[in-house]
Enzyme design. Structure first.
Site, PDB file in Angstrom:
ATOM      1  N   ASP A 109      12.575  23.147  -3.676  1.00 32.48           N
ATOM      2  CA  ASP A 109      13.574  23.853  -4.523  1.00 32.48           C
ATOM      3  C   ASP A 109      14.451  22.766  -5.085  1.00 32.48           C
ATOM      4  O   ASP A 109      15.301  22.372  -4.027  1.00 32.48           O
ATOM      5  CB  ASP A 109      14.217  24.887  -3.623  1.00 32.48           C
ATOM      6  CG  ASP A 109      14.920  25.549  -4.484  1.00 32.48           C
ATOM      7  OD1 ASP A 109      15.430  25.357  -5.746  1.00 32.48           O
ATOM      8  OD2 ASP A 109      15.359  26.665  -4.172  1.00 32.48           O
ATOM      9  N   HIS A 110      14.575  22.419  -6.316  1.00 35.45           N
ATOM     10  CA  HIS A 110      15.417  21.371  -6.834  1.00 35.45           C
ATOM     11  C   HIS A 110      16.687  21.919  -6.859  1.00 35.45           C
ATOM     12  O   HIS A 110      17.549  20.983  -6.960  1.00 35.45           O
ATOM     13  CB  HIS A 110      14.637  20.957  -7.991  1.00 35.45           C
ATOM     14  CG  HIS A 110      14.941  19.643  -8.558  1.00 35.45           C
ATOM     15  ND1 HIS A 110      15.839  18.751  -7.857  1.00 35.45           N
ATOM     16  CD2 HIS A 110      14.398  18.814  -9.472  1.00 35.45           C
ATOM     17  CE1 HIS A 110      15.958  17.618  -8.254  1.00 35.45           C
ATOM     18  NE2 HIS A 110      15.142  17.467  -9.448  1.00 35.45           N
ATOM     19  N   ARG A 111      16.989  22.968  -6.448  1.00 32.04           N
ATOM     20  CA  ARG A 111      18.290  23.249  -6.498  1.00 32.04           C
ATOM     21  C   ARG A 111      19.186  22.708  -5.384  1.00 32.04           C
ATOM     22  O   ARG A 111      20.284  22.721  -5.240  1.00 32.04           O
ATOM     23  CB  ARG A 111      18.694  25.003  -6.642  1.00 32.04           C
ATOM     24  CG  ARG A 111      18.325  25.565  -7.884  1.00 32.04           C
ATOM     25  CD  ARG A 111      18.157  27.182  -7.658  1.00 32.04           C
ATOM     26  NE  ARG A 111      17.320  27.722  -6.754  1.00 32.04           N
ATOM     27  CZ  ARG A 111      17.026  28.863  -6.234  1.00 32.04           C
ATOM     28  NH1 ARG A 111      17.825  29.866  -6.933  1.00 32.04           N
ATOM     29  NH2 ARG A 111      16.134  29.083  -5.425  1.00 32.04           N
TER      30      ARG A 111
END
Ligand code: CAO
Length: 559
Positions: free
Chosen positions: A531-533
């Site tokens: 999850d790039h967040r």
């Protein structure tokens, strides 16, 4: 002095038309032109406006009642006697007469619809009482043979939806409008090659059920939006347009779902995209309850209200409706419902795919030595199946300890991370009924043989459909191994609320440069989706390198 007057159903084209919605109740104060009820015929949905401002004293109809021209909708106590003539005094003809066409919009001259040199005729928008009404649906395509009165397209104004029927039978040669175009009276909709002599060279007739203003006065808003002249054209001697039933379930993918203006307004108010709502009304029409039900469901499934009252689902995606195709037109087919597991996992996968900004980092681990050790271990423990997966679980636990950001969950606001101090690893298991993800708890406290035994147990339990909800909860990080099947890499979907997942493909012998020469090494492909967040690319690359090093050096793994 205020007096009570009847609000009557205007000329709706002759047939009994059901009331589908009542928008006022006794005691309500209504403005002139405010909608009182919605009527819906096969051809049009129309709101009947108050002919004058006042207070509702009695509502004379209920949803489901069928009404005709002249039926009393409500008793309204007018604000002042000067507002309008009492309905009783209003001459019938005036009360029911269609709205006069606006001066600026003269009826199209028949000459304009005359056949051109190539035998095609222009089909024009009839008097729709106003201008710039959007096309919301096109029901025919070039090459279609259409019957007289078959609906060609649907227009939708603030107050009414109306289908424009073909004025004669023929073949559609060209479509001059597309969904979203705004059209006014006299705009050319299509070129149709007329069939035989029966085709009158006249503009398209307005729908039979076109609304006209209620009672004595012709309220401007309705006049501006309703296809009023329908009555005039049908009364002029010709037969009434027969109703053409419409089945919303066969609309083309790019077409807009069928809902009345009131329902659309209601949906807009709640920020609901009607294309996502399944209609339960006649012919798949979307009703107010369908919109309310959709909102209820959306909130229950974790969607959250955002600014302006809109519901954010899937990050506020505004997707096209799913294509509806009759595949049987193209060949033999068989329908098979999805399994319960597929439906549940599918809904989760779709949400995760839509809401998590995924990136997949690919790497390779040299497992030549590990494989030799694994084989030895297997030979010594013949009652157990020691697969590469148990080593991967160990390596993942070590990586999670080193990179705690991966052993975390993002909260619903997207603003807070919960870091976990335990190491429960989810393992994707393929079963005949679909994918399940049982969890091996406290993997950090278990040895390779314990893990091998437990992996065997949960795989069997999964395939025997014996897993409980508890067996599948509490995971920190998942591993999806397709190594027993094949492939070189893939992009697994993060299993929310986890923030990363490791995909493993089939190990292969490859020539690897050792500084002096190419040596045959067993290389294991790793695909780390995250999850790039929560996780930056550099951190993910470090995690993957660390994992590969762990798997590449058996001593590290056993530490
Ligand atoms: N490279 C080469 N061979 C591998 C391997 C790899 N990465 N991983 C496993 N193998 C070998 C095993 O050693 C075993 O070989 P032997 O039969 O010679 O001992 C064989 O492949 C079969 O292994 P397995 O699949 O039975 O066992 P596993 O521990 O590797 O996996 C399980 C167990 C339950 C994860 C697996 O059976 C499974 O269901 N995998 C599918 C998961 C899945 O569907 N993921 C997709 C999710 S996204 O849709």
């Amino acid at each position: 002095m205020a007096d009570v007057k009847e609000a009557l159903v205007p000329d709706i084209g002759g047939n009994a038309v059901p009331v589908i919605e009542i928008m006022v109740k006794v005691g309500d104060r209504v403005e002139k032109d405010q909608s009182l009820v919605t009527l819906e015929s096969d051809k049009a949905t129309m709101e009947v406006p108050a002919p004058f401002a006042g207070t509702i004293k009695e509502v004379k109809v209920k949803v489901g009642d069928e009404v005709n021209e002249g039926s009393v909708i409500a008793l309204v106590e007018a604000d002042g006697a000067a507002e309008a003539k009492p309905a009783a005094e209003a001459p019938k003809a005036e009360a029911a007469a269609p709205a006069p066409a606006p001066a600026a919009a003269p009826a199209p001259a028949p000459a304009k619809a005359a056949a051109s040199a190539d035998g095609t005729k222009e089909v024009r928008v009839p008097d729709i009482g106003g201008s710039a009404v959007p096309v919301i649906e096109i029901m025919v395509k070039v090459g279609d043979t259409v019957a007289k009165d078959q609906s060609l397209l649907t227009l939708e104004s603030d107050k009414a939806t109306m289908e424009i029927p073909a004025p004669f039978a023929g073949v559609v040669k060209e479509l001059k409008v597309k969904v979203g175009d705004e059209v006014s009276q006299d705009a050319v909709i299509a070129l149709i090659e007329a069939e035989g002599e029966a085709a009158p060279a006249a503009p398209a007739a307005a729908p039979a059920a076109a609304p006209a203003p209620a009672v004595s006065e012709a309220p401007k808003r309705v006049e501006a939006a309703a296809p009023a002249p329908a009555r005039a054209s049908t009364d002029a001697g010709g037969p009434r347009t027969p109703p053409v039933s419409f089945d919303a379930s066969v609309v083309m993918p790019e077409q807009v779902p069928y809902a009345s203006p009131a329902v659309r307004a209601f949906a807009r108010e709640l920020g609901v995209d009607v294309s996502q709502v399944k209609g339960t009304g006649r012919g798949g029409r979307i009703q107010r309850d369908d919109v309310a039900g959709w909102v209820k469901h959306a909130l229950a499934s974790g969607a959250r209200p955002v600014e302006g009252g809109a519901i954010a689902v899937g990050g506020g995606l505004n997707l096209l409706p799913w294509p509806k195709v009759d595949f049987s037109k193209f060949g033999e087919i068989e329908e098979k419902p999805l399994s319960r597991i597929q439906k549940i996992s599918g809904a989760n996968l779709a949400r995760n795919w839509a809401m998590i900004p995924h990136v997949t980092q690919h790497d390779e681990a040299d497992i030549t030595e590990l494989e030799a050790f694994r084989k030895k271990l297997g030979e010594e423990n013949k009652d157990l199946k020691v697969t590469p997966l148990v080593f991967q679980i160990k390596a993942v636990v070590a990586a999670l300890k080193k990179f705690p950001q991966f052993n975390a969950s993002l909260d619903v606001t997207g603003e807070k991370l919960t870091l976990k101090k335990y190491f429960h690893i989810g393992i994707a298991v393929d079963t005949p009924d679909g994918l399940v993800v049982p969890v091996i708890r406290d993997a950090d406290k278990k040895g390779l043989l314990d893990l091998a035994a437990e992996l065997g147990e949960i795989s069997k339990k999964a395939r025997d459909k014996k897993l409980t909800a508890n067996d599948m909860s509490g995971g920190c990080f998942s591993i999806s191994s397709l190594g027993g099947i094949g492939g070189t890499a893939f992009t697994p979907i993060v299993n929310a609320p986890e923030v990363a997942i490791l995909g493993v493909s089939k190990a292969q012998m490859k020539p690897v440069w050792n500084g002096k020469e190419f040596a045959p090494r067993l290389m294991l492909p790793l695909s780390l989706s995250y999850d790039h967040r929560v996780i930056d690319g550099a951190l993910a690359a470090r995690f993957a390198v660390f994992l590969a090093n762990q798997l590449g050096d058996i001593r590290r793994l056993l530490l």
